[in-house]
Design a protein around this motif. Structure first.
Motif, PDB file in Angstrom:
ATOM      1  N   GLN A 106      -2.209   4.521   5.873  1.00  0.00           N
ATOM      2  CA  GLN A 106      -3.067   4.487   4.701  1.00  0.00           C
ATOM      3  C   GLN A 106      -4.509   4.439   5.174  1.00  0.00           C
ATOM      4  O   GLN A 106      -4.841   3.706   6.095  1.00  0.00           O
ATOM      5  CB  GLN A 106      -2.721   3.237   3.892  1.00  0.00           C
ATOM      6  CG  GLN A 106      -3.571   3.010   2.677  1.00  0.00           C
ATOM      7  CD  GLN A 106      -3.304   1.639   2.087  1.00  0.00           C
ATOM      8  OE1 GLN A 106      -2.165   1.228   1.912  1.00  0.00           O
ATOM      9  NE2 GLN A 106      -4.354   0.907   1.820  1.00  0.00           N
ATOM     10  N   THR A 153     -10.204   9.016  -8.328  1.00  0.00           N
ATOM     11  CA  THR A 153     -10.554   8.543  -9.667  1.00  0.00           C
ATOM     12  C   THR A 153     -10.577   7.023  -9.807  1.00  0.00           C
ATOM     13  O   THR A 153     -11.145   6.518 -10.753  1.00  0.00           O
ATOM     14  CB  THR A 153      -9.553   9.079 -10.705  1.00  0.00           C
ATOM     15  OG1 THR A 153      -8.244   8.707 -10.282  1.00  0.00           O
ATOM     16  CG2 THR A 153      -9.643  10.568 -10.819  1.00  0.00           C
ATOM     17  N   TYR A 159      -7.848   5.298  -1.813  1.00  0.00           N
ATOM     18  CA  TYR A 159      -7.176   5.344  -0.522  1.00  0.00           C
ATOM     19  C   TYR A 159      -6.514   6.703  -0.360  1.00  0.00           C
ATOM     20  O   TYR A 159      -6.229   7.374  -1.347  1.00  0.00           O
ATOM     21  CB  TYR A 159      -6.099   4.257  -0.436  1.00  0.00           C
ATOM     22  CG  TYR A 159      -6.623   2.851  -0.463  1.00  0.00           C
ATOM     23  CD1 TYR A 159      -6.913   2.180   0.721  1.00  0.00           C
ATOM     24  CD2 TYR A 159      -6.814   2.193  -1.659  1.00  0.00           C
ATOM     25  CE1 TYR A 159      -7.386   0.885   0.712  1.00  0.00           C
ATOM     26  CE2 TYR A 159      -7.293   0.900  -1.685  1.00  0.00           C
ATOM     27  CZ  TYR A 159      -7.579   0.237  -0.496  1.00  0.00           C
ATOM     28  OH  TYR A 159      -8.055  -1.034  -0.512  1.00  0.00           O
ATOM     29  N   GLY A 182       0.829  -1.205   0.000  1.00  0.00           N
ATOM     30  CA  GLY A 182       0.000   0.000   0.000  1.00  0.00           C
ATOM     31  C   GLY A 182       0.853   1.240   0.000  1.00  0.00           C
ATOM     32  O   GLY A 182       2.077   1.178   0.106  1.00  0.00           O
ATOM     33  N   SER A 183       0.200   2.391  -0.099  1.00  0.00           N
ATOM     34  CA  SER A 183       0.942   3.635  -0.230  1.00  0.00           C
ATOM     35  C   SER A 183       1.501   4.116   1.103  1.00  0.00           C
ATOM     36  O   SER A 183       2.083   5.184   1.165  1.00  0.00           O
ATOM     37  CB  SER A 183       0.043   4.701  -0.829  1.00  0.00           C
ATOM     38  OG  SER A 183      -1.135   4.798  -0.073  1.00  0.00           O
ATOM     39  N   ASN A 212      -1.252  11.981   0.107  1.00  0.00           N
ATOM     40  CA  ASN A 212      -1.714  11.486  -1.187  1.00  0.00           C
ATOM     41  C   ASN A 212      -3.185  11.176  -1.078  1.00  0.00           C
ATOM     42  O   ASN A 212      -3.669  10.725  -0.062  1.00  0.00           O
ATOM     43  CB  ASN A 212      -0.963  10.221  -1.599  1.00  0.00           C
ATOM     44  CG  ASN A 212      -1.488   9.682  -2.906  1.00  0.00           C
ATOM     45  OD1 ASN A 212      -1.572  10.412  -3.884  1.00  0.00           O
ATOM     46  ND2 ASN A 212      -1.875   8.421  -2.920  1.00  0.00           N
ATOM     47  N   ASN A 213      -3.891  11.392  -2.175  1.00  0.00           N
ATOM     48  CA  ASN A 213      -5.332  11.239  -2.167  1.00  0.00           C
ATOM     49  C   ASN A 213      -5.761  10.876  -3.567  1.00  0.00           C
ATOM     50  O   ASN A 213      -5.211  11.380  -4.532  1.00  0.00           O
ATOM     51  CB  ASN A 213      -5.941  12.585  -1.749  1.00  0.00           C
ATOM     52  CG  ASN A 213      -7.440  12.550  -1.743  1.00  0.00           C
ATOM     53  OD1 ASN A 213      -8.047  11.478  -1.766  1.00  0.00           O
ATOM     54  ND2 ASN A 213      -8.049  13.710  -1.724  1.00  0.00           N
ATOM     55  N   LEU A 232       7.949   9.991  -0.875  1.00  0.00           N
ATOM     56  CA  LEU A 232       7.768  10.668  -2.163  1.00  0.00           C
ATOM     57  C   LEU A 232       6.520  11.537  -2.141  1.00  0.00           C
ATOM     58  O   LEU A 232       6.540  12.703  -2.545  1.00  0.00           O
ATOM     59  CB  LEU A 232       7.666   9.627  -3.280  1.00  0.00           C
ATOM     60  CG  LEU A 232       7.714  10.196  -4.688  1.00  0.00           C
ATOM     61  CD1 LEU A 232       9.048  10.879  -4.921  1.00  0.00           C
ATOM     62  CD2 LEU A 232       7.518   9.097  -5.712  1.00  0.00           C
ATOM     63  N   TYR A 233       5.424  10.971  -1.632  1.00  0.00           N
ATOM     64  CA  TYR A 233       4.178  11.728  -1.556  1.00  0.00           C
ATOM     65  C   TYR A 233       4.328  12.929  -0.633  1.00  0.00           C
ATOM     66  O   TYR A 233       3.751  13.991  -0.870  1.00  0.00           O
ATOM     67  CB  TYR A 233       3.047  10.835  -1.058  1.00  0.00           C
ATOM     68  CG  TYR A 233       2.429   9.987  -2.136  1.00  0.00           C
ATOM     69  CD1 TYR A 233       2.261  10.477  -3.420  1.00  0.00           C
ATOM     70  CD2 TYR A 233       1.979   8.701  -1.865  1.00  0.00           C
ATOM     71  CE1 TYR A 233       1.679   9.709  -4.406  1.00  0.00           C
ATOM     72  CE2 TYR A 233       1.396   7.923  -2.845  1.00  0.00           C
ATOM     73  CZ  TYR A 233       1.244   8.431  -4.115  1.00  0.00           C
ATOM     74  OH  TYR A 233       0.659   7.686  -5.073  1.00  0.00           O
ATOM     75  N   CYS A 284       6.958   5.127  -0.803  1.00  0.00           N
ATOM     76  CA  CYS A 284       5.836   5.898  -1.356  1.00  0.00           C
ATOM     77  C   CYS A 284       5.520   7.076  -0.456  1.00  0.00           C
ATOM     78  O   CYS A 284       5.297   8.199  -0.928  1.00  0.00           O
ATOM     79  CB  CYS A 284       4.585   5.026  -1.471  1.00  0.00           C
ATOM     80  SG  CYS A 284       4.787   3.630  -2.558  1.00  0.00           S
ATOM     81  N   ASN A 318       3.868   2.635   2.770  1.00  0.00           N
ATOM     82  CA  ASN A 318       5.250   2.212   3.019  1.00  0.00           C
ATOM     83  C   ASN A 318       6.205   3.394   2.897  1.00  0.00           C
ATOM     84  O   ASN A 318       5.867   4.436   2.342  1.00  0.00           O
ATOM     85  CB  ASN A 318       5.641   1.060   2.100  1.00  0.00           C
ATOM     86  CG  ASN A 318       5.814   1.480   0.670  1.00  0.00           C
ATOM     87  OD1 ASN A 318       6.597   2.363   0.367  1.00  0.00           O
ATOM     88  ND2 ASN A 318       5.066   0.875  -0.224  1.00  0.00           N
ATOM     89  N   SER A 331       5.986  15.720  -2.526  1.00  0.00           N
ATOM     90  CA  SER A 331       5.141  16.396  -3.513  1.00  0.00           C
ATOM     91  C   SER A 331       4.042  17.198  -2.829  1.00  0.00           C
ATOM     92  O   SER A 331       3.633  18.242  -3.325  1.00  0.00           O
ATOM     93  CB  SER A 331       4.563  15.385  -4.498  1.00  0.00           C
ATOM     94  OG  SER A 331       3.255  15.042  -4.166  1.00  0.00           O
TER      95      SER A 331
END
Lengths: 271, 164
Positions: free
Chosen positions: A158, A117, A122, A41-42, A113-114, A50-51, A47, A44, A54
């Motif tokens: 998450q 779409t 998650y 999943g995001s 992160n979101n 990185l998120y 990820c 970890n 950003s």
């Protein structure tokens, strides 16, 4: 034997595909989002970092709308606070009411992160196990309910969003207390369905929908949305409502992670 | 050296997808920018390696969107099918090594090749996703919009990178 090996060698691309497609299918058909490893999943570390980077940039977008929502929310809470204060004044002598322990603990987290779409959405938050976030805690912002924590790593977590068909949230009509489950149908991120309501329920368009507090994640009374229309499912004895969600899922930055201190106890007794 | 450039492209397109394109959507349709990798990977690479690269790329995308197996399956399959798709329009002898480019294939052939990959991939991805949630309207909407958006963006990138 040699022929078999030759057959394999000749069709190596096919067998590579078959093997990897099987591995993917195994991952794909693990149904329960709570049972997967945090690495899939995001939340970890890779990820998450990185998120986080950003969101340092994108975090400034849409602040005007958020600011407005916050002011409205502060206004409501101020009003409620004043009313409660006045009521409490009347019981000032009986100090026992003040000794009720706080059941819920709120903590601020930032969404790094979101998604709205995909078919399954998650969110990733910048708070993790080190900050006291645990699987099963509920997440909301100033407008309404957002989701439930499904995975935690040491620094990130998450959240399975309301916009995910795998989450069924227990909610009720504020006026009548009739409860059902909130499910997203994968179409419009601004709307969801309130299902499994008895046919004889009294309602009006515009009725507010809130969380019930069942299921030990959300406290009772967190705003969810308002009823837009009713749909009669002819094949069973239940009614469905189309709900306009209060939460603007396309514009979430700062959220509250809500910890129910009695959660373990509640779960134990429900087993 | 071409392998290094290919690797760089893969990393860049993954970053672009995860940080930018995943957040821009039109009625459920998303630009599938990472397909550029499936379009442009050098054809002379051993096919099992190409398929494996597809799996890795898909797996990384899955990690970022918390959908284990979804992109991995679709990417693995498209990498397996890319050469057969290419050879539908070009004789295998005509393109033996290097990446399939606009220059080598010509405008019309490249467009056909690109649109086939985009359509096949979108169908694969959204059909796999439909195991979770099936709704014919949103399915068609997602497939058609993703195909159109992806085609436009990838074609633009290809044209821009040819003009030098």
């Amino acid at each position: 034997m040699l022929n078999l090996l030759r057959f394999f060698a000749k069709n190596l691309p096919f067998f590579t595909w078959l093997l990897l497609a099987l591995v993917s299918s195994v991952l794909l058909f693990q149904r329960n989002p709570y049972q997967r490893s945090v690495w899939f999943g995001s939340a970890n570390a890779v990820c998450g970092s990185l998120y986080e980077m950003s969101s340092n940039v994108t975090g400034y977008f849409g602040l005007r709308q958020i600011n407005e929502d916050l002011l409205v929310r502060i206004g409501n809470i101020e009003e409620e606070n004043l009313m409660l204060r006045q009521q409490l004044q009347r019981y000032a002598d009986a100090d026992s009411v003040l000794l009720v322990p706080r059941q819920y603990n709120y903590q601020i987290a930032h969404v790094i992160n979101n998604s709205i779409t995909s078919a399954e959405n998650y969110l990733t938050l910048d708070k993790g196990e080190n900050d006291g976030v645990r699987v099963g805690m509920s997440v909301a912002d100033q407008n309404g309910a957002i989701g439930i924590v499904s995975k935690v790593s040491s620094r990130f977590s998450q959240v399975i969003s309301v916009l995910n068909p795998k989450l069924r949230l227990s909610v009720c009509l504020k006026e009548t207390d009739t409860f059902g489950s909130l499910v997203w149908d994968g179409k419009d991120p601004a709307y969801a369905w309130l299902e499994d309501l008895p046919r004889n329920v009294r309602f009006q368009e515009g009725d507010t929908v809130i969380t019930t507090g069942y299921g030990s994640s959300f406290p009772r009374g967190i705003n969810v949305g308002r009823v837009v229309s009713a749909k009669d499912a002819s094949d069973n004895n239940f009614l469905s409502f189309r709900i306009e969600l209060f939460t603007h899922f396309d514009c979430i930055h700062d959220v509250l992670v809500i910890d129910n201190r009695l959660r373990d106890e509640e779960l134990q007794i429900n087993q | 050296m071409p392998a290094l450039i290919a690797l760089l492209w893969i990393v860049i397109s993954l970053f672009a997808q995860v940080l930018i394109f995943n957040h821009l959507s039109l009625a459920g349709g998303v630009v599938l920018f990472y397909l550029y990798m499936a379009v442009k990977l050098p054809v002379e690479l051993p096919r099992p390696l190409q398929i494996f690269i597809g799996f890795i790329v898909g797996f990384i995308l899955d990690m970022f969107s918390s959908t284990p197996g979804l992109h991995a399956f679709a990417c693995t399959t498209i990498m397996w099918m890319r050469l057969p798709l290419l050879h539908m329009y070009v004789v295998a002898e005509d393109i033996k090594n290097g990446a399939p480019t606009l220059q080598k294939l010509g405008f019309e052939t490249f467009m056909r090749y690109l649109i086939s990959i985009t359509i096949v991939y979108s169908l694969l991805l959204y059909l796999t996703e439909a195991f979770t949630l099936f709704n014919i309207v949103s399915f068609l909407c997602r497939v058609s919009l993703s195909v159109i958006l992806t085609f436009i963006v990838l074609m633009a990138v290809e044209i821009a990178s040819t003009r030098r």
